[in-house]
Design a protein around this motif. Structure first.
Motif, PDB file in Angstrom:
ATOM      1  N   CYS A  42      -2.552   3.249   8.954  1.00  0.00           N
ATOM      2  CA  CYS A  42      -3.688   4.005   8.427  1.00  0.00           C
ATOM      3  C   CYS A  42      -3.539   5.508   8.648  1.00  0.00           C
ATOM      4  O   CYS A  42      -4.112   6.295   7.933  1.00  0.00           O
ATOM      5  CB  CYS A  42      -4.985   3.515   9.058  1.00  0.00           C
ATOM      6  SG  CYS A  42      -5.164   3.944  10.805  1.00  0.00           S
ATOM      7  N   GLU A  43      -2.780   5.916   9.638  1.00  0.00           N
ATOM      8  CA  GLU A  43      -2.624   7.329  10.024  1.00  0.00           C
ATOM      9  C   GLU A  43      -3.985   8.000  10.206  1.00  0.00           C
ATOM     10  O   GLU A  43      -4.171   9.167   9.889  1.00  0.00           O
ATOM     11  CB  GLU A  43      -1.773   8.083   8.986  1.00  0.00           C
ATOM     12  CG  GLU A  43      -0.336   7.591   8.960  1.00  0.00           C
ATOM     13  CD  GLU A  43       0.524   8.356   7.966  1.00  0.00           C
ATOM     14  OE1 GLU A  43       1.272   9.238   8.418  1.00  0.00           O
ATOM     15  OE2 GLU A  43       0.404   8.077   6.763  1.00  0.00           O
ATOM     16  N   GLY A  45      -6.123   6.685  12.987  1.00  0.00           N
ATOM     17  CA  GLY A  45      -6.653   6.276  14.285  1.00  0.00           C
ATOM     18  C   GLY A  45      -7.412   4.974  14.294  1.00  0.00           C
ATOM     19  O   GLY A  45      -8.018   4.615  15.303  1.00  0.00           O
ATOM     20  N   CYS A  47      -6.274   1.623  13.138  1.00  0.00           N
ATOM     21  CA  CYS A  47      -5.667   0.290  13.087  1.00  0.00           C
ATOM     22  C   CYS A  47      -4.855  -0.068  14.325  1.00  0.00           C
ATOM     23  O   CYS A  47      -4.603  -1.240  14.581  1.00  0.00           O
ATOM     24  CB  CYS A  47      -4.791   0.156  11.853  1.00  0.00           C
ATOM     25  SG  CYS A  47      -3.228   1.053  11.992  1.00  0.00           S
ATOM     26  N   GLY A  48      -4.398   0.916  15.071  1.00  0.00           N
ATOM     27  CA  GLY A  48      -3.657   0.635  16.287  1.00  0.00           C
ATOM     28  C   GLY A  48      -2.189   0.277  16.092  1.00  0.00           C
ATOM     29  O   GLY A  48      -1.468   0.059  17.069  1.00  0.00           O
ATOM     30  N   CYS A  50       0.201   2.077  15.418  1.00  0.00           N
ATOM     31  CA  CYS A  50       1.082   3.141  15.899  1.00  0.00           C
ATOM     32  C   CYS A  50       0.972   3.346  17.409  1.00  0.00           C
ATOM     33  O   CYS A  50       1.464   4.342  17.935  1.00  0.00           O
ATOM     34  CB  CYS A  50       0.716   4.439  15.194  1.00  0.00           C
ATOM     35  SG  CYS A  50      -0.927   4.984  15.673  1.00  0.00           S
ATOM     36  N   CYS A  62      -0.207   8.378  15.692  1.00  0.00           N
ATOM     37  CA  CYS A  62      -0.475   9.045  14.409  1.00  0.00           C
ATOM     38  C   CYS A  62      -1.426  10.214  14.566  1.00  0.00           C
ATOM     39  O   CYS A  62      -1.512  11.072  13.695  1.00  0.00           O
ATOM     40  CB  CYS A  62      -1.044   8.054  13.390  1.00  0.00           C
ATOM     41  SG  CYS A  62      -2.729   7.502  13.724  1.00  0.00           S
TER      42      CYS A  62
HETATM   43  S1  FES Z   1      -1.601   4.319  12.129  1.00  0.00           S
HETATM   44 FE1  FES Z   1      -3.493   3.357  12.290  1.00  0.00          FE
HETATM   45  S2  FES Z   1      -4.143   4.090  14.202  1.00  0.00           S
HETATM   46 FE2  FES Z   1      -2.344   5.195  13.902  1.00  0.00          FE
END
Ligand code: FES
Ligand code: FES
Lengths: 159, 765
Positions: A42-43, A45, A47-48, A50, A62
């Motif tokens: 998702c970039e 914050g 979805c977790g 990353c 991200c």
């Molecule tokens: S890509 Fe989803 S929280 Fe970082």
């Protein structure tokens, strides 16, 4: 774009590099260091996927600027097994069927590791809360929670 | 029952080591030397004419290597109905539709270039409501509907309307059934627009070779379909169009058709003559990829006094958005199954796929079955309550069983429905006394398995390792493990000695696609037959080597030996080595598979009545039950327990079946209670995980997956698939449980606390 010189330690290996100030830790890990175990979804914050550990604490790579982690220690999934030996969480995820497509797995395992490192014997509810920031669309979470609890039982109780 | 050594065992999945260590490669991880980054300019309007596109400023931006828009692309249709090109040409028909695309040296430059493209639009009035779109005199979203090239002869668009497909089912005399009925129930149910939300986004990397051949890495469920469609669009021979699919990070149907991502990547790579990666970001995932069909389902059911279903009439509207995509297929299956898994003499269904100016709806885990089941299982509950019959009893009374004739005329086989109903009821404690504020609900379903065709190749390498080549994708459902177990069982080699290479259309044998719960059945059969062939070849070579008659040989533990004298034997590596030097050549077993005597798409439906002796490879059945509490002050639902009994024919890997069921159940919770894409003038208003809620770990109750086995005579070892059905009955099971405790009957998904609360208030007033 302005660039800065940083030093950082990733999976116990020291790096010296120059990075543009707007680049995220995620980009630097995946693109410059070729550590593609860390995913993103998702970039934003949310979805977790990353998730990595920064001095042992969960961060969303991200949302973290690479220049802000200068001098600090980063742990990613790529460095979790030692000398070919799986981390107990990795072994438990495998044994308890907690992995399906595997795209959430790296982030999930690191969130779990941060939990067990600070709180070795969590309740089921605490496990669920600890991974609430990590979306898994495949497993329904049940086996992930089980795997984390089993891994935690292998950690000796300190009296 | 015969016993197997590996089939039926819940062995650990074969791909988990790579996945646990972060070593597994996805298309998402592919980087090629000199690779450019693609970005897509999308329509801000739901319906508009493209007057002019000025790309000159964008093209001159430093770092931009290719730019394409509608006037540059081949005008050939992408998919079944030929109604969509890879970029919009004359009109845009939904917010998010691709209008132009650029490839640049980095993502920021590509983004900047998009800002420099100027598009003049002339806005047209949009159509958002499918019922309005069906009305006579409605403006047309596709003026040339009648002229499109239809890929399937059965596609039934109605030119001069917005109906891109209609499936009719007619059996018996439904009006007579209603006249005879003690009571007739009419209800209207709806479902929301929802997203698959695979964690790996849609992504493709395209590269052009020196001789014009194309290599495409893609996160797709259907590499052979993608290859075929791209070869058509770009007029490149199939053999020069190579599609490679590493692990796929979730698909759930969103990647089962050719999307616009793969062709745009190829179009850019051809223009730039350099590799291009096109990866959607999360908001594009929400706004531009296929969604699950919103539906309007009108059901009319006639029942005898004792609860026997006498007649059923369904009018189903599938709101398919701007382009047909897989919509006609969804409508076709929905049209067959809308009356539920029940024996009813008189059935009349019209299943209509309708264009609107919204996101394109296509395949979604369940393929229409979830929406249909929501409707007929809520309806069954309404009937049971009104007649004072137990909801479990009324289902058992009407449920189909072995040998029953389905509404579409097929004589059914392998029907584990009643067993599923009983098992689900028992596991939830059906009939037990519940504390106040708690309710229980039950629901059941039937789901087809798509046939098509599959093929496989099983190769024994010089080190004795066995490789299984097949065309099905590993996207988290566990197919690599299932084919490993099948090959292991058939040949007699341990699973550790088997590998499953990634899919590469240059080497992998053909498969119809990884969708419709078909791979266990169809690919499983192809692998079974290919493994039998490999085993035959192994024994033949060993017979020569050992000078022992073929019939006397056995293969176990990766060694072929004489059953008379087990000490006399050869290992697979030795046989492979021997065989390489013999006229028989390398040990490569192979086979194709389709249903005997049946065209690979199944026996076509009669266009007027929907009747077909065997439209699908097989049918699966399930029953689920839920126990819930509802907070009277807020309408908030808490699910205490969900049980799911699924007829899988035979479980090749029971753990894998349970994993599929659990994952689907949780997706079912989301789509029942909160998942919904909100729209404002055709624009999706919640395109992020912050605003579109999917279930998180703490939303998940106790899940009880139960495996029922009604073996199928054609399934590999009797097996049927279980990937999709898991979320189909969930919504009605939960909805029926909510009704049991609150008396509130909600007919529109999702069942939000606001809806429950306002209904409860209304009842009080
Ligand atoms: S890509 Fe989803 S929280 Fe970082
Ligand atoms: S295993 Fe696929 S998202 Fe978790």
């Amino acid at each position: 774009m302005k660039a800065k010189h940083i030093e950082l330690v990733v999976n116990e290996k020291a790096y010296d590099m120059t990075v543009a100030v707007n680049r995220t830790l995620l980009e630097v890990l995946r693109e410059d260091l070729n550590l593609t175990g860390t995913k993103f979804s998702c970039e934003d914050g949310e979805c977790g996927a990353c998730t990595v550990l920064l001095d042992g604490k969960v961060v969303r790579s991200c949302l973290t600027l690479a220049v802000d982690v200068r001098g600090r220690k980063v742990t990613t999934i790529d460095g979790l097994s030692q000398n070919g030996e799986l981390h107990p969480l990795q072994a438990a995820f495998i044994e308890h069927g907690a992995i399906q497509c595997g795209f959430c797995t790296p982030g999930m395992i690191l969130s779990a590791k941060a939990l067990l490192d600070r709180h070795p014997h969590p309740t089921e509810e605490e496990v669920r809360t600890a991974i609430d920031g990590n979306i898994c669309r495949c497993t329904g979470y049940t086996r992930i929670v089980k795997a984390i609890l089993v891994a935690s039982q292998k950690i000796p109780m300190v009296s | 029952m015969c016993s197997y050594s590996v089939v039926g065992k819940g062995i650990s999945r074969v791909d988990v080591m790579e996945k646990a260590t972060g070593a597994a490669q996805y298309t998402f991880d592919i980087r090629l030397p000199g690779m450019l980054y693609g970005k897509v300019l999308r329509s801000p309007y739901a319906h508009a004419r493209i007057v002019h596109i000025d790309t000159s400023r964008a093209e001159h931006l430093k770092g931009v290597k290719a730019l394409i828009c509608g006037r540059d692309i081949p005008p050939r249709g992408l998919f079944h109905l030929g109604d969509q090109t890879l970029l919009a040409t004359d009109k845009v028909r939904f917010v998010g539709e691709p209008v132009a695309a650029v490839a640049a040296t980095d993502r920021d430059t590509a983004d900047e270039a998009l800002d420099l493209i100027e598009v003049d639009y002339e806005e047209l009035p949009p159509l958002f409501d499918p019922e309005e779109a069906m009305a006579e005199g409605a403006l047309l979203i596709h003026e040339k509907l009648g002229e499109y090239h239809r890929l399937m002869p059965w596609l039934h668009p109605i030119p001069g309307t917005n109906i891109c497909h209609l499936t009719k089912l007619r059996r018996g005399d439904v009006e007579a059934g209603f006249r005879e009925a003690y009571r007739v129930y009419e209800n209207r149910f709806t479902t929301s627009m929802v997203q698959h939300c695979s964690l790996e986004p849609h992504v493709a990397v395209a590269a052009v070779g020196a001789t014009g051949d194309i290599t495409l890495y893609a996160s797709t469920q259907s590499p052979f379909l993608v290859r075929e469609r791209l070869s058509h669009v770009f007029q490149i021979p199939i053999s020069k169009m190579r599609v490679i699919v590493p692990y796929v990070g979730g698909g759930f149907g969103a990647k089962s058709a050719v999307t616009t991502v793969e062709p745009i990547a190829v179009g850019l790579a051809l223009k730039a003559q350099a590799p291009v990666k096109l990866q959607l970001d999360r908001s594009e995932e929400f706004t531009s990829t296929v969604v699950r069909h919103p539906t309007v389902i009108n059901l009319k059911t006639g029942v005898s006094r004792d609860g026997k279903l006498l007649a059923s009439k369904a009018k189903v509207i599938w709101d398919t958005g701007a382009y047909a995509d897989d919509g006609p297929f969804v409508a076709r299956w929905g049209g067959l199954t809308a009356s539920g898994p029940y024996q009813i003499e008189n059935v009349w269904n019209d299943s209509c796929c309708v264009y609107t100016n919204k996101a394109v709806a296509g395949a979604f885990r369940g393929f229409g079955c979830s929406q249909i089941t929501w409707a007929h299982e809520s309806q069954m509950d309404i009937i049971a309550r009104d007649l004072g019959i137990d909801p479990l009893e009324i289902r058992l009374k009407n449920a189909v069983e072995e040998g029953a004739t389905a509404a579409w005329g097929e004589k059914l086989h392998s029907v584990g429905l009643k067993a599923s109903l009983r098992a689900a009821a028992e596991a939830i404690g059906w009939g037990k006394k519940l504390p106040p504020g708690t309710g229980m609900g039950i629901a059941c379903m039937h789901k087809f398995t798509v046939a098509l065709m599959s093929s496989a190749m099983v190769k024994v390498n010089d080190d004795g390792r066995v490789e299984v080549f097949k065309g099905s994708i590993e996207m988290g459902q566990g197919n690599n493990t299932i084919v490993t177990q099948i090959a292991s069982e058939v040949i007699g080699v341990p699973v550790e000695q088997i590998s499953v290479p990634e899919i590469d259309t240059r080497f992998s044998p053909y498969n119809g696609g990884t969708f419709g719960s078909r791979d266990t059945f169809m690919v499983g059969n192809a692998v079974r037959l290919a493994a039998e062939d490999a085993r035959r070849q192994l024994l033949k070579a060993a017979a020569e080597m050992l000078k022992v008659p073929f019939e006397e040989l056995r293969c176990e533990g990766g060694r072929v030996f004489s059953s008379e004298n087990p000490a006399e034997g050869v290992y697979l590596a030795e046989i492979a080595y021997y065989s390489n030097a013999s006229p028989a050549g390398p040990i490569i077993g192979k086979s194709g598979y389709s249903l005997k005597g049946i065209p690979f798409r199944g026996i076509p439906l009669d266009p007027e009545t929907g009747q077909s002796e065997r439209p699908a490879a097989c049918w699966t059945y399930a029953a689920q039950a839920a126990e819930v509490t509802v907070d009277k002050d807020t309408g908030t639902v808490r699910i205490l327990k969900l049980v799911a009994a699924h007829d899988v024919g035979r479980a090749i890997n029971p753990t894998n079946c349970e994993q599929q069921i659990e994952g689907a159940l949780v997706m079912g919770i989301g789509t029942t209670l909160y998942e919904e894409l909100g729209l404002d003038a055709g624009r999706i208003v919640n395109p992020s995980f912050a605003d579109y809620k999917v279930p998180r770990a703490s939303d998940v109750p106790e899940l009880v997956p139960i495996i029922i086995e009604a073996p199928h005579r054609d399934g590999p070892f009797g097996a049927k698939g279980v990937g999709e059905p898991g979320l189909a009955p969930t919504a009605a099971a939960i909805g029926n449980a909510i009704c049991a405790t609150t008396s509130v009957r909600l007919k529109d998904l999702p069942i939000t606390p606001e809806k429950i609360f306002s209904e409860m208030k209304e009842r009080e007033a």
